[in-house]
Write a protein that holds these residues in place. Sequence first.
Motif, PDB file in Angstrom:
ATOM      1  N   PRO A 176     -45.185   8.537  16.482  1.00  0.00           N
ATOM      2  CA  PRO A 176     -44.793   9.369  18.077  1.00  0.00           C
ATOM      3  C   PRO A 176     -45.737   8.528  19.386  1.00  0.00           C
ATOM      4  O   PRO A 176     -45.323   9.153  20.539  1.00  0.00           O
ATOM      5  CB  PRO A 176     -45.186  10.794  17.227  1.00  0.00           C
ATOM      6  N   GLY A 177     -46.789   7.749  19.086  1.00  0.00           N
ATOM      7  CA  GLY A 177     -47.787   7.940  20.520  1.00  0.00           C
ATOM      8  C   GLY A 177     -46.954   6.828  21.552  1.00  0.00           C
ATOM      9  O   GLY A 177     -47.233   6.203  22.101  1.00  0.00           O
ATOM     10  N   ALA A 205     -38.715   5.064  16.508  1.00  0.00           N
ATOM     11  CA  ALA A 205     -40.120   4.084  16.679  1.00  0.00           C
ATOM     12  C   ALA A 205     -40.212   4.249  14.790  1.00  0.00           C
ATOM     13  O   ALA A 205     -40.954   4.928  14.515  1.00  0.00           O
ATOM     14  CB  ALA A 205     -41.164   4.695  17.537  1.00  0.00           C
ATOM     15  N   LEU A 206     -41.295   3.422  14.768  1.00  0.00           N
ATOM     16  CA  LEU A 206     -41.952   2.606  13.648  1.00  0.00           C
ATOM     17  C   LEU A 206     -43.709   1.949  12.972  1.00  0.00           C
ATOM     18  O   LEU A 206     -43.602   1.812  14.257  1.00  0.00           O
ATOM     19  CB  LEU A 206     -41.016   1.478  12.209  1.00  0.00           C
ATOM     20  N   LEU A 209     -41.425   6.389  10.375  1.00  0.00           N
ATOM     21  CA  LEU A 209     -40.452   6.140  11.044  1.00  0.00           C
ATOM     22  C   LEU A 209     -39.525   7.412  11.886  1.00  0.00           C
ATOM     23  O   LEU A 209     -39.782   8.766  11.244  1.00  0.00           O
ATOM     24  CB  LEU A 209     -39.411   5.945  10.419  1.00  0.00           C
ATOM     25  N   PHE A 210     -40.133   7.292  12.832  1.00  0.00           N
ATOM     26  CA  PHE A 210     -40.289   8.392  13.753  1.00  0.00           C
ATOM     27  C   PHE A 210     -38.648   8.710  14.923  1.00  0.00           C
ATOM     28  O   PHE A 210     -38.227   7.320  15.260  1.00  0.00           O
ATOM     29  CB  PHE A 210     -40.812   8.816  15.113  1.00  0.00           C
ATOM     30  N   VAL A 211     -37.966   9.314  14.358  1.00  0.00           N
ATOM     31  CA  VAL A 211     -36.488   9.631  14.413  1.00  0.00           C
ATOM     32  C   VAL A 211     -36.069  10.627  15.717  1.00  0.00           C
ATOM     33  O   VAL A 211     -35.534  11.819  15.466  1.00  0.00           O
ATOM     34  CB  VAL A 211     -35.177   9.433  14.378  1.00  0.00           C
ATOM     35  N   ARG A 221     -45.705  14.428  17.132  1.00  0.00           N
ATOM     36  CA  ARG A 221     -45.766  14.260  16.034  1.00  0.00           C
ATOM     37  C   ARG A 221     -45.806  15.439  14.808  1.00  0.00           C
ATOM     38  O   ARG A 221     -45.556  15.117  13.899  1.00  0.00           O
ATOM     39  CB  ARG A 221     -47.454  14.082  15.841  1.00  0.00           C
ATOM     40  N   ALA A 222     -46.205  17.006  15.214  1.00  0.00           N
ATOM     41  CA  ALA A 222     -45.912  17.888  14.253  1.00  0.00           C
ATOM     42  C   ALA A 222     -45.070  18.522  14.282  1.00  0.00           C
ATOM     43  O   ALA A 222     -43.919  18.088  12.992  1.00  0.00           O
ATOM     44  CB  ALA A 222     -46.647  18.804  14.954  1.00  0.00           C
TER      45      ALA A 222
END
Length: 585
Positions: free
Chosen positions: A431-432, A454-455, A514-516, A535-536
């Motif tokens: 998430p950053g 973002a991975l 992995l942030f989708v 992130r949460a």
Amino acid sequence: MTQVAVENKNQLGQLLIARGIVTDEQVEQALTEQREKGHRKLLGELLVEMGYCTENQIASALAQSYGVPYAQVNPKLCDTKVLEILPREFLEEYIVLPLFKVHDVLTVAVSEPTNVFLIDEIGRTSGCKVQIVCSTAKDIKATLQTYLPAANVFVIDEIIDEQGLEDFTLIENIAQDIGNLEEVAGQSPVVKLVNYLLYNAVRENASDIHIEPDDKKLRIRYRVDGKLYEKMGPPHQMHPAIVSRVKIMAELDIAQRRLPQDGGIHVLVEGRPVDLRVSVMPGNFGEKVVIRVIDPQKVLFNLESLGFTYENLRRLREVIQSPNGIALVTGPTGSGKNTTLYAALSELNNDEVNICTVEDPVECNISGINQFQVSKSVGFEFSTALRSLLRQDPDIIMVGEIRDEATANISMQAALTGHLVLSTLHTNDAPGAVTRLIDLNVAPYLVGTSLIGALAQRLVRKICPNCKTEYEPPVSIRRTVEELSGEVEKFHRGVGCKKCRNTGYAGRIAIHELFVPDEEIMEMINERATSKKLRAKAVERGMVPLQLDGIEKVKAGIVAIEEVLRTTHAEPSSAPQYTEQSTDK
């Protein structure tokens, strides 16, 4: 002082007198010095200090009295192949030097031939019958220093025959009349040494070679599985010739020793091409050289080999199959970001799409993909190259790294205009990446609209399968793990063996996060939500944090829990607190 000790010292004195090495008066002076000043030093040590005899004369006399042979050892006397029979720590602690082995009899030089316990331990550790030779501690230490810590012998004239370097070929343009240093660097011993370093680095799966001069010492280190270890310490006087040889191979200016230089070397090892990137930097004691080893055979060009869980791999494939948008891989230097991008490009590569990359530098050549290398010296930087690339009718674009505002904005615009863009960022977690893009003055609505995934990843060392064993970790570590992921039945680690150089680790594997973004997260991005809130929400939506992905590999017995906690800097808490920090290579 016991009577036995006095008798032994007197016996040594009589031996030296009988040999004509010292006189009665000199022995008496040493004994008087010992008594009056309460010296704990042995008689032989005092005689040497007073200049009446040498250590070698003492050792020779003792050997005669104990009925064992005496040898003045040196690097040429021992068979270097037997050094690995005894562990390095054992050699250094007890000051012993294996000389040679005939059938099952190991001949070892020791400085204390009367230590029967040490002789028994040598036999037990080596599994051989032991024959003792007496020598001085000074000579044994000097010989060990020549070969340790690598326990690989450095006899230049034998390197090619012993290492099979006939399979090593340099692809170079030979330059003539460069000067005296070139002449020295072209002499056989230096050529053999440098070839040995390069060949062995490939064979040991090293990612980097460090050639580092000090005031009076030269050390050469390899980086294997992300950690540096000392390979050898050639004579300090060889440093200028070694550096010059590397410069010649990389087609650099050997006369320039005050400015940094970069170059490349192309070699064939066992018939396959290997690329080497050379960086030379001037230092206080001479030029330091770092050589990056890029072995195409070791690069994993498929996503299945990179350690993804089934769910993360499925979701990542959905991301990179998108017709447009930007997908980012984040993590610190040396975390395998480019390897992941290359694997993704290889999966997307086919005759129906035009894939173009802009890199600094191009690390691996992939057939069917158009790859371009930036060059700051001529003004061909990422942003400039990317603008030109958009006129090359690309379908998929890979940008080596988003470093500045211009590159970030052009990449986002390309993602909005029908291109799939892949790139990397230096952030602590997935998430950053959102916060980092906004910091680069990319409008939040552009980030929310364009970012498709973002991975974040880290590389952790795998447990050596040869010495893997089950163990019980400290209570604090078990508590931390159970707070994060529930009970773990078994923990494993490597105890260390010859195959892993006593580290307990062999190879590396990636852990991922992995942030989708979905519609709700996109809206949060538009509203400039903090990275913590993003992130949460992502965890609530099913994102598996780095720590938990690592712990799943712990449960599978692939990695040690200490390695996961070290890499992710986990902290105990009553609820998962996923704060990642950068790590070194």
